[in-house]
Design a protein around this motif. Structure first.
Motif, mmCIF file in Angstrom:
data_model
loop_
_atom_site.group_PDB
_atom_site.id
_atom_site.type_symbol
_atom_site.label_atom_id
_atom_site.label_comp_id
_atom_site.label_asym_id
_atom_site.label_seq_id
_atom_site.Cartn_x
_atom_site.Cartn_y
_atom_site.Cartn_z
ATOM 1 N N ILE A 1 25.080 88.706 69.822
ATOM 2 C CA ILE A 1 24.614 89.945 69.189
ATOM 3 C C ILE A 1 25.131 90.956 70.212
ATOM 4 N N GLY A 2 25.469 92.209 69.469
ATOM 5 C CA GLY A 2 25.966 93.420 70.298
ATOM 6 C C GLY A 2 25.702 94.645 69.375
ATOM 7 N N LEU A 3 25.862 95.741 70.128
ATOM 8 C CA LEU A 3 25.798 96.895 69.670
ATOM 9 C C LEU A 3 26.980 97.624 70.590
ATOM 10 N N GLY A 4 28.021 97.990 69.787
ATOM 11 C CA GLY A 4 29.262 98.649 70.586
ATOM 12 C C GLY A 4 29.875 97.556 71.595
ATOM 13 N N SER A 5 29.866 96.426 71.381
ATOM 14 C CA SER A 5 30.375 95.157 72.253
ATOM 15 C C SER A 5 31.709 95.485 72.915
ATOM 16 N N ASP A 6 32.472 96.285 72.082
ATOM 17 C CA ASP A 6 33.730 96.518 72.733
ATOM 18 C C ASP A 6 34.153 97.792 73.084
ATOM 19 N N VAL A 7 33.226 98.573 73.326
ATOM 20 C CA VAL A 7 33.523 100.074 73.916
ATOM 21 C C VAL A 7 33.909 99.913 75.239
ATOM 22 N N PRO A 8 34.927 100.637 75.814
ATOM 23 C CA PRO A 8 35.169 100.593 77.100
ATOM 24 C C PRO A 8 34.122 101.564 77.845
ATOM 25 N N LEU A 9 33.417 101.340 78.839
ATOM 26 C CA LEU A 9 32.293 102.103 79.385
ATOM 27 C C LEU A 9 32.586 102.040 80.964
ATOM 28 N N PRO A 10 32.151 103.279 81.687
ATOM 29 C CA PRO A 10 32.077 103.043 83.170
ATOM 30 C C PRO A 10 31.167 102.210 83.704
ATOM 31 N N THR A 11 31.402 101.523 84.688
ATOM 32 C CA THR A 11 30.598 100.430 85.083
ATOM 33 C C THR A 11 29.701 100.655 86.474
ATOM 34 N N ALA A 12 29.938 101.944 86.947
ATOM 35 C CA ALA A 12 29.315 102.313 88.467
ATOM 36 C C ALA A 12 29.324 100.752 89.172
ATOM 37 N N SER A 13 28.272 100.678 89.951
ATOM 38 C CA SER A 13 28.243 99.569 90.765
ATOM 39 C C SER A 13 28.376 98.115 90.344
ATOM 40 N N MET A 14 28.468 98.059 89.046
ATOM 41 C CA MET A 14 28.562 96.600 88.466
ATOM 42 C C MET A 14 30.094 96.487 88.764
ATOM 43 N N PHE A 15 30.935 97.030 89.380
ATOM 44 C CA PHE A 15 32.362 96.603 89.714
ATOM 45 C C PHE A 15 32.217 95.770 90.792
ATOM 46 N N LYS A 16 31.350 95.709 91.511
ATOM 47 C CA LYS A 16 31.100 94.823 92.628
ATOM 48 C C LYS A 16 30.911 93.196 92.196
ATOM 49 N N VAL A 17 30.488 93.062 90.877
ATOM 50 C CA VAL A 17 30.698 91.778 90.527
ATOM 51 C C VAL A 17 32.187 91.133 90.446
#
Length: 285
Positions: free
Chosen positions: A30-46
């Motif tokens: 399930i999603g809302l805007g699932s394929d929109v590119p967005l800034p990740t901030a610190s989630m880039f650490k994953v």
């Protein structure tokens, strides 16, 4: 539950929101805007953590090898090595632990310099996650904000926000909600790296100290919530996996942008957990 329900929920909290949730057993989504590119901030650490583990699996680095982190390595941030005054000698593996559990920016940058951005992005391409990119270190993030605004965060107004490269997906660390949830799915299925490395990653993600976003939607003793937050001006994100005692596992990624530039926005934090729970409840039905 449908997209308008989620959009109304985010709107009532003063944010625009995007979400993707996947049942890791059945594959239902399930999603809302699932394929929109967005800034990740610190989630880039994953993705940084994943590539670190893959290089360790391949014998390209020794996770137990030690480095000394000194004043020149220290990056802006309130936690971990960022807040230390003295040199610290620590293993690469423990740097990975700090960058996830405490979102330690200094630990992340030392590890990023060892692992490499091109290598991370090549790994992501290999998994078909072509909208997920690591372009900036934590130092790059803070220096670019100071350059773009003419002064440092957190004292930013709406005109400053419009100039920030870190909030522009093509120039920032970025991902889509769908790809972010997919990366967590790879970790939980032992597909991101070796089974041993994936188990280590799951444990570290489960030890993240922040309870005010994703975990706030699941205040139950028998439900495990693992995840990683991301925060920048007007931006609050978190992605992770919710695990139920019946074996249900749900990868969830929630991204939000607020109208306000205020640092403290408890409604914006809390809606991440509420939206995630609504999505998981829908999948469990």
């Amino acid at each position: 539950m449908n997209e308008p329900d989620l959009a109304a929920l985010f709107g009532a909290a003063g944010v625009t929101g995007w979400l993707h949730a996947t049942d890791l057993r059945s594959g239902r989504e399930i999603g809302l805007g699932s394929d929109v590119p967005l800034p990740t901030a610190s989630m880039f650490k994953v993705p940084l953590m994943v590539e670190f583990c893959r290089q360790a699996d391949a014998g390209l680095l020794d996770p137990a090898s030690r480095v000394t982190v000194g004043a020149a390595d220290r990056v802006t941030g309130p936690t971990g090595l960022c807040a230390m005054l003295d040199d610290v000698t620590i293993s690469l593996r423990d740097l990975g632990h700090l960058m996830i559990t405490l979102s330690d920016n200094t630990a992340a940058d030392v590890l990023l310099a060892r692992v490499g951005r091109e290598e991370i992005n090549a790994m992501l391409d290999g998994f078909g996650l072509r909208e997920t990119r690591v372009r900036q270190s934590c130092r790059d993030i803070y220096e670019s904000m100071a350059e773009d605004a003419g002064h440092s965060w957190p004292y930013l107004d709406p005109e400053d926000i419009a100039r920030l490269r870190v909030l522009d997906p093509p120039r920032a660390n970025s991902a889509t909600p769908r790809e972010t949830a997919a990366l967590f799915g790879l970790i939980w299925r032992d597909q991101a790296a070796s089974a041993e490395s994936c188990a280590w990653m799951r444990n570290v993600l489960n030890l993240q100290v922040w309870p005010h976003r994703l975990a706030s939607g699941f205040p139950y003793d028998d439900v495990e919530v693992s995840g990683k937050t991301g925060t920048l001006p007007t931006l609050r994100n978190e992605a992770g996996v919710v695990e139920y005692p019946d074996g249900g596992q749900y990868a969830v990624a929630v991204f939000t942008r607020s109208l306000s530039t205020a640092l403290n926005q408890p409604r914006a934090d809390a809606v991440i957990g509420t939206a995630a729970r609504m999505a998981v409840d829908h999948l469990r039905r």
